[in-house]
Design a protein around this motif. Structure first.
Motif, PDB file in Angstrom:
ATOM      1  N   ALA A 286       0.474  -0.981   0.134  1.00 47.88           N
ATOM      2  CA  ALA A 286      -0.111  -0.147   0.004  1.00 47.88           C
ATOM      3  C   ALA A 286       0.834   1.076   0.274  1.00 47.88           C
ATOM      4  N   ASP A 287       0.686   1.927  -0.801  1.00 47.33           N
ATOM      5  CA  ASP A 287       0.785   2.690  -0.722  1.00 47.33           C
ATOM      6  C   ASP A 287       0.509   4.857  -1.127  1.00 47.33           C
ATOM      7  N   SER A 288       0.543   5.547   0.158  1.00 42.87           N
ATOM      8  CA  SER A 288      -0.069   6.362  -0.142  1.00 42.87           C
ATOM      9  C   SER A 288       0.227   8.621  -0.362  1.00 42.87           C
ATOM     10  N   ILE A 289       0.399   9.445  -0.798  1.00 42.34           N
ATOM     11  CA  ILE A 289       0.765  10.658  -1.505  1.00 42.34           C
ATOM     12  C   ILE A 289      -0.118  11.573  -0.903  1.00 42.34           C
ATOM     13  N   LEU A 292      -0.197  18.339   0.170  1.00 44.61           N
ATOM     14  CA  LEU A 292      -1.336  19.510   0.627  1.00 44.61           C
ATOM     15  C   LEU A 292      -0.824  20.115   0.160  1.00 44.61           C
ATOM     16  N   HIS A 304      -4.068  16.715   6.847  1.00 46.25           N
ATOM     17  CA  HIS A 304      -3.734  15.112   6.336  1.00 46.25           C
ATOM     18  C   HIS A 304      -3.714  14.397   7.572  1.00 46.25           C
ATOM     19  N   GLY A 305      -3.678  13.015   6.996  1.00 45.98           N
ATOM     20  CA  GLY A 305      -3.362  11.707   7.484  1.00 45.98           C
ATOM     21  C   GLY A 305      -3.325  10.190   6.504  1.00 45.98           C
ATOM     22  N   THR A 306      -2.140   9.733   7.139  1.00 46.92           N
ATOM     23  CA  THR A 306      -2.659   8.365   6.625  1.00 46.92           C
ATOM     24  C   THR A 306      -1.830   7.036   7.669  1.00 46.92           C
TER      25      THR A 306
ATOM     26  N   MET B 370       9.777  10.745   2.747  1.00 48.77           N
ATOM     27  CA  MET B 370       9.529   9.982   2.300  1.00 48.77           C
ATOM     28  C   MET B 370       9.170   8.112   2.678  1.00 48.77           C
ATOM     29  N   ASP B 398       3.046  23.892   2.091  1.00 52.40           N
ATOM     30  CA  ASP B 398       2.930  22.231   1.364  1.00 52.40           C
ATOM     31  C   ASP B 398       3.322  20.993   1.532  1.00 52.40           C
ATOM     32  N   THR B 399       2.821  20.048   1.849  1.00 53.92           N
ATOM     33  CA  THR B 399       3.168  18.932   2.798  1.00 53.92           C
ATOM     34  C   THR B 399       3.688  17.870   1.258  1.00 53.92           C
ATOM     35  N   TYR B 400       4.250  16.815   1.364  1.00 52.10           N
ATOM     36  CA  TYR B 400       4.292  16.495  -0.395  1.00 52.10           C
ATOM     37  C   TYR B 400       4.692  14.992   0.849  1.00 52.10           C
ATOM     38  N   PRO B 401       4.317  14.087   1.379  1.00 52.06           N
ATOM     39  CA  PRO B 401       4.384  13.328   2.103  1.00 52.06           C
ATOM     40  C   PRO B 401       4.477  11.698   1.634  1.00 52.06           C
ATOM     41  N   THR B 402       5.536  11.028   0.972  1.00 54.70           N
ATOM     42  CA  THR B 402       4.934   9.776   0.018  1.00 54.70           C
ATOM     43  C   THR B 402       5.118   8.005   1.684  1.00 54.70           C
ATOM     44  N   MET B 403       4.325   7.127   1.192  1.00 57.96           N
ATOM     45  CA  MET B 403       4.543   6.143   2.322  1.00 57.96           C
ATOM     46  C   MET B 403       4.513   4.557   1.259  1.00 57.96           C
ATOM     47  N   GLU B 404       5.454   4.010   1.715  1.00 60.53           N
ATOM     48  CA  GLU B 404       5.159   3.087   0.255  1.00 60.53           C
ATOM     49  C   GLU B 404       5.004   2.087   1.825  1.00 60.53           C
ATOM     50  N   HIS B 414       0.702   8.935   9.638  1.00 63.16           N
ATOM     51  CA  HIS B 414       1.171   9.983   9.271  1.00 63.16           C
ATOM     52  C   HIS B 414      -0.332  11.297   9.285  1.00 63.16           C
ATOM     53  N   GLU B 415       0.239  12.513  10.071  1.00 64.25           N
ATOM     54  CA  GLU B 415      -0.547  12.668  10.127  1.00 64.25           C
ATOM     55  C   GLU B 415      -0.173  15.015   9.826  1.00 64.25           C
ATOM     56  N   ALA B 416      -0.760  15.513   9.694  1.00 61.90           N
ATOM     57  CA  ALA B 416      -0.199  16.578   9.276  1.00 61.90           C
ATOM     58  C   ALA B 416      -1.478  17.473   8.926  1.00 61.90           C
TER      59      ALA B 416
END
Lengths: 366, 476
Positions: A286-289, A292, A304-306, B370, B398-404, B414-416
Motif C-alpha cells: 500500500a502506498d499513500s501520498i 497539501l 491530512h493523515g494516513t 518519504m 505545502d506537504t508532500y509525504p510519500t509512504m510506501e 502520518h498526520e499533518a
C-alpha cells in the motif's frame, strides 16, 4: 485539430509527478505503446434506469453529445486519450433544476470488444436532489471512462462509481465542479479489474460548496489499484473531506495519492483527507501520498493523515472469544473497515445495494 | 550584543546588514582563488592542490562527468533550481594558509568574523571540539585532549583523508554515492573541507562537537563533505551552524553528509542553518543505522533563498531507530523545501519524524518526506507528524509525504495540519498583559517547543530569541 492529433501532441507524462509515479502511462495504455490509438473501439452499452429497474422520472434525461466532452486540462494525457478513441460514444445526463428524485438512478456501462470507452457529461441543476450510481461491468480488456460534471447552486447530489470489471484495465478520468452551496458526496467502490488508474479532480468553485469524497477499495490477487484524487478549494467557506479506505490482499498493490489545494483567497476553507490501508497479506503493498498545498492563511483547518497496518490482533481476539472463526472474524473486521466509508456514500438504499455488491469480493478475501 | 541563531553579533554589525544578523562580510583575502566555472581541469586542480591520492582524483572526475550529464530535478522548486548559473560560481577559494590549532594563529579578519559569531566563546563553555570553515577550507580546528587520548578522531575532511586514508576510503561515498543525485555528484567532484569524525568502539563523547561554516565571498560555492563513523556501542553528538553575507548575487552551498552508526551506536546530528537569503542550500544528508543503533537528525532551517534538504536514515540492522526532528522558517523570498526520508530495511525498526514549519512575508514552506518499509522488514513502526503555521495571506505551506509500505505487519501513521495563529490564543495572551508581538513570539516558541527541547540549552535560548526577532511586526 482532431482529438487524435490533440492526444499525440501531448508530451509523455513525467513520473516525477505523483499522478504518474506508480502507474506510468504506458502501463495503463491498452497496447503499452503510448503513440498508438487503437482503431477498433467498441462502444459501451449504456442503460439508465432507476435502481429498481423502473423508467426514469420526469426531470432526468440522457442525450448524445457531438464531438465529445471538451477538456481544459492541457497536460491531461488520459483524458485526451479517451477523447481520441471514444469520439463516437459521448452522452450527457441532465438532472433538471429543482427536481427531487427519491430513488437512486442507476447507470450501467457494459464494455464490449477489446477496447472500449465512453465520455459522460453530468449536469445537475440548481436546487435539485438526486443520486447517480454508475456500475461498470465486464467485457472489454480495456475500458476508458471520461466524466465531467457540473453541480449547480444548492444542488444535493450523491454519485457512486462501482468498478466490477473482470480481467480488464480501467482508466477513469474525471473532473467535477461544485458551484455555490452545492452539497456533493462522491464515492468510489473498487473490487474489479486487474489494473485501475483513476485521476479524479474536484473543484469547489462556489462559496459554501461542500464535498465528501469516499473510497472503498478491495484489492486482491494481482490487482493494481491506483487512484489520484485532487480537491481544489477556489472559493471562500468551502468544505471538503476525503476518506479513502483500501484493503489489500494477495499480491495486490493499492496506491492513493491525494492533492488538497487551497488557493489564495479561499478564506474560511475547511478540508481534510485521510488514507487508511488495511494490509491483509504478506505480499500486498500500500502506498499513500496525501499532499497539501495551502496558499491561504485564513483557513478553518487543513489536514491530512494516513495509516497503514494489519488487522488489529486485539479486535480479532475479541471476536474469536465470542465464537467467530478466524476467517469469520477477519471477514467481519474487513467488512467493517470498508463499510465505514461505504456508509457515507449515499442513502440507505444505495448502501444496501453497495453492500450486496461487494459481499462476493469480501468472501474471497477472508 | 544582539543575538542570532546560536551566536552573538555586535550591534554595529547588525546595523550594517539589516534584518539578517550575520549578513556582514569582510574584504576577501584569498591566497588561492579559482576562476568561476566548472571544468574537469578545475576538479583535477582542486585534487592536486590538496595532494590527494589517485583514487580520490578518479572519483572526483567520475562525479564531475555524472554531474554534467545528469539533468536538473524536475520536482521541487524547478524555477529557482534552473536559475542557478553554475558558470558564475567559484568552486574553490582558500583564505589564510591552512588549519590552525590555536585560535590566536587564525588570520585577524577571519578571527573577527568567528568572534562576532561567538564560536570561541561556545568552545570554551560547552563543546568537546570545534571546526571552523571559512570559504572552501577549514581555518581552525581543535578537540579536547581527553577525547583525543580515547582515540576519538575529529579532523577536517582534508586532514582526515591525509591522515586516515584507509578509513576514509572505506566509507567515502558508501552511504551517498556520487550517482545519487545531481548535487551529490557536484559535491563529490569539488568537495573541500567538512568534518571527519571517528568514534572508537564503546566511547561516549559526552560534550557535543561543533562545526561552523561561513561563506564570505560573493558568488561562492561551498561544498563541504562530512563523514561520521560511530563504532559499536559508541555515541556522539555533532552540531553545525552556518551563515553568509548578504549579497545581491547568489551563492551555492551543496554539502554531503554521511553517517555510519555501527551496532548499538548513537549519532545525533544537529544543524542550525541560518544562511542569508541569497544562498541556495542544496544538501544531501544520509545515515546508515546498523543493529540496535540510533541516528537522529535535528534540523533547523531559518535562512537561505532555497533549501532542498531531506535528511535520510537507512535502518539497515534489526532494532535500529531513526528520528528526524525539524523546523523551518520561511520568510520573504525564501523557499524551505525540507523534509525527511526513512527506509526500513530490517525488522523491528522504528522511526519518528516531526516537522514544524512557519511561513511569513510571502515565504513558502514545504515538507517533502518519504517512508518506505521493505517486504522483509517485519513489525516496523513509523510515526510522522507535520504541522505548519501560515502567518499572513501572502505565504504558503505545502506537504508532500510519500509512504510506501510493502510489509503487512507494519504500523505506519502520518498526520499533518496547516493552520494560522488563532485569534483566541492571541487574545488570551494579550489579556494577560503581553503585547501583540510578544504574544505571537510566545505562540511561535510554543509551536517550536518539541524541537527546541532537543537542542543544547545554549542553542535553544538562541533559537527562541531569533524567532522572537523574526516575529516582530508579524500581525496586522
Amino acid at each position: 485539430m482532431s482529438t487524435e492529433a490533440e492526444y499525440l501532441a501531448l508530451p509523455a507524462p513525467d513520473r516525477a509527478q505523483h499522478l504518474w509515479r506508480y502507474t506510468p502511462w504506458h502501463r495503463i495504455h491498452p497496447t503499452g505503446k503510448p503513440d498508438e490509438i487503437p482503431s477498433e473501439v467498441s462502444p459501451a452499452v449504456v442503460s439508465l434506469t432507476l435502481l429498481d429497474g423502473s423508467d426514469l422520472p420526469k426531470g432526468v434525461s440522457i442525450s448524445a453529445i457531438d464531438g465529445g466532452i471538451m477538456r481544459n486540462v492541457e497536460s491531461d494525457v488520459g483524458g485526451a486519450f479517451i477523447r481520441a478513441l471514444s469520439s463516437e460514444s459521448a452522452i450527457k445526463i441532465t438532472i433538471d433544476a429543482g427536481v427531487i428524485i427519491e430513488q437512486p438512478i442507476l447507470l450501467t456501462l457494459e464494455s464490449t470488444g477489446s477496447v472500449s470507452g465512453i465520455q459522460i457529461d453530468v449536469s445537475v441543476g440548481a436546487n435539485s436532489q438526486s443520486e447517480l450510481l454508475t456500475l461498470i461491468e465486464s467485457g472489454a480488456d480495456w475500458f476508458g471512462l471520461l466524466r465531467r460534471g457540473t453541480i449547480n447552486d444548492s444542488a444535493i447530489f450523491n454519485d457512486v462509481v462501482v468498478n466490477r470489471l473482470g480481467a480488464s484495465k480501467l482508466l477513469r478520468i474525471e473532473q467535477f465542479t461544485l458551484l455555490r452551496d452545492a452539497q456533493v458526496k462522491l464515492g468510489t467502490v473498487g473490487s474489479g479489474g486487474v489494473q485501475t488508474k483513476g485521476d479524479l479532480r474536484y473543484i469547489l468553485d462556489g462559496k459554501g460548496a461542500n464535498l465528501q469524497v469516499n473510497g472503498s477499495i478491495l484489492s486482491s490477487g494481482n490487482q493494481h489499484n491506483d487512484h489520484h484524487i485532487e480537491i481544489m478549494h477556489q472559493k471562500p467557506e468551502t468544505f471538503s473531506r476525503l476518506k479513502w479506505h483500501s484493503s489489500c490482499g494477495g499480491k495486490s498493490r493499492t496506491v492513493g495519492t491525494g492533492m488538497l489545494r487551497i488557493v489564495h483567497g479561499a478564506k474560511g476553507s475547511d478540508s481534510a483527507q485521510v488514507f487508511n490501508n488495511l494490509l491483509l497479506s504478506k505480499d500486498a503493498e500500500a502506498d499513500s501520498i496525501p499532499e497539501l498545498e495551502v496558499l491561504e492563511n485564513e483557513v478553518v483547518g487543513c489536514g491530512h493523515g494516513t495509516a497503514s497496518g494489519p488487522v488489529d490482533e486485539e479486535q480479532l481476539f475479541y471476536l474469536k472469544t465470542r465464537g467467530f472463526s478466524d476467517t469469520g472474524a477477519r471477514g467481519l473486521l474487513i467488512s467493517a473497515f470498508l463499510n465505514s466509508t461505504l456508509n457515507e456514500m449515499g442513502s440507505k438504499q444505495t448502501h444496501t445495494w453497495l453492500d450486496h455488491l461487494i459481499s462476493d469480493g469480501l468472501s474471497s478475501l477472508s | 550584543m544582539a543575538r542570532t541563531g546560536g551566536f552573538s553579533v555586535s550591534s554595529d554589525a547588525r546595523e550594517a546588514v539589516g534584518d539578517y544578523k550575520a549578513g556582514w562580510h569582510d574584504p576577501e583575502q584569498a591566497s588561492v582563488r579559482f576562476d568561476a566555472g566548472l571544468t574537469e581541469q578545475v576538479v583535477r586542480d582542486i585534487s592536486e592542490l590538496k595532494g590527494e591520492p589517485e583514487w580520490m582524483t578518479d572519483i572526483r572526475v567520475k562525479a564531475y562527468h555524472h554531474f554534467m550529464t545528469r539533468p536538473m530535478p524536475t520536482w521541487g522548486s524547478t524555477e529557482l533550481l534552473n536559475s542557478i548559473d553554475f558558470d558564475k560560481i567559484c568552486y574553490f577559494l582558500r583564505s589564510g594558509d591552512g588549519t590552525k590549532g590555536d585560535w590566536e594563529e587564525v588570520p585577524e579578519d577571519i578571527k573577527n568574523t568567528f568572534d562576532r559569531l561567538g564560536i570561541p566563546d561556545a568552545e570554551k563553555k560547552w563543546l568537546g571540539g570545534v571546526t571552523a570553515q571559512y570559504e572552501s577550507e577549514t581555518i581552525y580546528h581543535s578537540i579536547r585532549e581527553d577525547l583525543e587520548s580515547q582515540g576519538v578522531i575529529f579532523l577536517d575532511m582534508d586532514a582526515g583523508l591525509r591522515e586516515y586514508p584507509e578509513i576514509v576510503k572505506k566509507y567515502f561515498c558508501s552511504v551517498i554515492p556520487y550517482q545519487d543525485n545531481k548535487f551529490s555528484a557536484l559535491n563529490t567532484a569539488v568537495w573541500s573541507g567538512g568534518s571527519f569524525l571517528y568514534v572508537p568502539k564503546g566511547i561516549h563523547v559526552e560534550l557535543p562537537v561543533q562545526a561552523y561554516f561561513r561563506i564570505n565571498s560573493e558568488n561562492m560555492g561551498q561544498f563541504e563533505r562530512t563523514l561520521i563513523v560511530a563504532e559499536e556501542g559508541s555515541s556522539v553528538s555533532y552540531i553545525e551552524g552556518c551563515s553568509a553575507p548578504t549579497y545581491s548575487t547568489d551563492s551555492l552551498h551543496s554539502a554531503v553528509v554521511e553517517l555510519i552508526a555501527m551496532p548499538g551506536a548513537r549519532i545525533r546530528y544537529t544543524t542550525i542553518q541560518n544562511w542569508s537569503n541569497n544562498v541556495y542550500n542544496l544538501v544531501t544528508k544520509r545515515g546508515v543505522a546498523h543493529e540496535n543503533s540510533t541516528i537522529e537528525w535535528v534540523d533547523a532551517n531559518v535562512g537561505s533563498k532555497l533549501t532542498m534538504k531531506y535528511p535520510a536514515i537507512i535502518l539497515k540492522g534489526e532494532g535500529a531507530h531513526g528520528e528526524v526532528i525539524s523546523v523551518a522558517y520561511s520568510g520573504e523570498g525564501m523557499h524551505q523545501d525540507a523534509g525527511a526520508k526513512v527506509h526500513h530495511l530490517a525488522s523491528n525498526t522504528t522511526s519518528k519524524i516531526l516537522s514544524k514549519s512557519i511561513s511569513k512575508d510571502g515565504g513558502r514552506g514545504s515538507y517533502r518526506g518519504m517512508v518506505t518499509v521493505s517486504k522483509k522488514a517485519d513489525n516496523c513502526k513509523v510515526n510522522v507528524v507535520c504541522d505548519a503555521l501560515i502567518l499572513d495571506e501572502n505565504s504558503r505551506s505545502d506537504t508532500y509525504p510519500t509512504m510506501e509500505i510493502k510489509n503487512s505487519s507494519c504500523r505506519c501513521e502520518h498526520e499533518a495540519s496547516v493552520s494560522k495563529v488563532s485569534d483566541d490564543q492571541l487574545f488570551y495572551l494579550m489579556s494577560r498583559g503581553h503585547s501583540e508581538d510578544e504574544s505571537l513570539a510566545l505562540i511561535v516558541n510554543g509551536f517550536f517547543e518539541p524541537f527546541v527541547r532537543e537542542l543544547p540549552m545554549e542553542y535553544a535560548v538562541e533559537l527562541n530569541n531569533l524567532m522572537a526577532l523574526e516575529m516582530e511586526g508579524s500581525i496586522g
